[in-house]
Design an enzyme around this catalytic site. Structure first.
Site, PDB file in Angstrom:
ATOM      1  N   ASP A  31      -0.100   5.055   0.633  1.00 44.81           N
ATOM      2  CA  ASP A  31      -0.339   6.092   1.648  1.00 44.81           C
ATOM      3  C   ASP A  31      -0.480   5.474   3.032  1.00 44.81           C
ATOM      4  O   ASP A  31      -1.339   4.628   3.261  1.00 44.81           O
ATOM      5  CB  ASP A  31      -1.583   6.897   1.291  1.00 44.81           C
ATOM      6  CG  ASP A  31      -1.456   7.593  -0.059  1.00 44.81           C
ATOM      7  OD1 ASP A  31      -0.359   7.567  -0.648  1.00 44.81           O
ATOM      8  OD2 ASP A  31      -2.456   8.153  -0.536  1.00 44.81           O
TER       9      ASP A  31
ATOM     10  N   ASP B  34       0.863  -1.170   0.000  1.00 45.37           N
ATOM     11  CA  ASP B  34       0.000   0.000   0.000  1.00 45.37           C
ATOM     12  C   ASP B  34       0.908   1.232   0.000  1.00 45.37           C
ATOM     13  O   ASP B  34       2.031   1.181   0.496  1.00 45.37           O
ATOM     14  CB  ASP B  34      -0.880  -0.048   1.253  1.00 45.37           C
ATOM     15  CG  ASP B  34      -1.618   1.251   1.470  1.00 45.37           C
ATOM     16  OD1 ASP B  34      -2.330   1.677   0.546  1.00 45.37           O
ATOM     17  OD2 ASP B  34      -1.465   1.836   2.558  1.00 45.37           O
TER      18      ASP B  34
HETATM   19 MG   LIG Z   1      -2.950   3.203   3.337  1.00 45.41          MG
END
Ligand SMILES: [Mg+2]
Ligand SMILES: [Zn+2]
Length: 190
Positions: free
Chosen positions: A10, A8
């Protein structure tokens, strides 16, 4: 077939600043480049999988998103690591930009981004890992057959105690580098 780690973006690789709409706001966590290099050296493909609602809502363009990802890729490459692919979901069912308004198969926790990457990069998803700060990241991974690891950066601290019942428990680590260390130790020689 290659093993991969799906990261992932962010809150896992970089600070979650809401909508990242200017390059000055891009802040990699201090260990992210090391983590990617360690995965690359261990023979893992590294694939970034990220939801980009900002694109759906017209706050971030796909061109700018590509610029951000180029910067990340270059910083990683300069240190001897490699990001093999960036996959993003620019859609939302109620997106303000019409062309992104769809109930797509790539919106987390659906596994579309992982399945696309697996097809395009010849990845063995069942020998792969997903690292994220939200249960929807883990759920996406489990839906595709990958193992998950939750990190406590980003939303992870508050997420950790709120696992949805349908998500299989996973190891939880303070951050990406600790998750990386665990994954590589867990997989040595396999
Ligand atoms: Mg995230
Ligand atoms: Zn999508």
């Amino acid at each position: 077939m290659n093993r991969a780690v799906f990261l992932d973006r962010d809150g896992t690789m970089i600070e979650d600043v809401g909508y990242l709409d200017r390059l000055e706001r891009l802040k990699l966590f201090p260990y992210t480049i090391d983590a990617v290099r360690l995965f690359t050296r261990a023979g893992f493909k590294v694939v970034v999988v990220t939801s980009q609602a900002g694109v759906a809502n017209g706050l971030v363009s796909e061109d700018f998103l590509a610029e951000v990802h180029d910067v990340i890729r270059q910083k990683v490459a300069a240190a001897g690591g490699w990001v093999d692919g960036f996959y993003y979901c620019p859609h939302l069912p109620y997106a303000s930009v019409e062309k992104y308004r769809t109930d797509c198969d790539c919106r987390k926790p659906k596994p579309g981004m992982i399945l696309n990457a697996a097809r395009e990069l010849s990845l063995d998803v069942h020998a792969s890992f997903v690292v994220g700060d939200r249960w929807r990241d883990i759920e996406m991974g489990q839906a595709a057959g990958a193992r998950g690891v939750l990190v406590e950066t980003g939303y992870g601290k508050s997420e950790a105690s709120r696992r949805p019942e349908h998500v299989t428990p996973v190891p939880v680590f303070a951050n990406l580098i600790e998750a990386t260390t665990w994954i590589l130790k867990h997989n040595s020689g396999s």
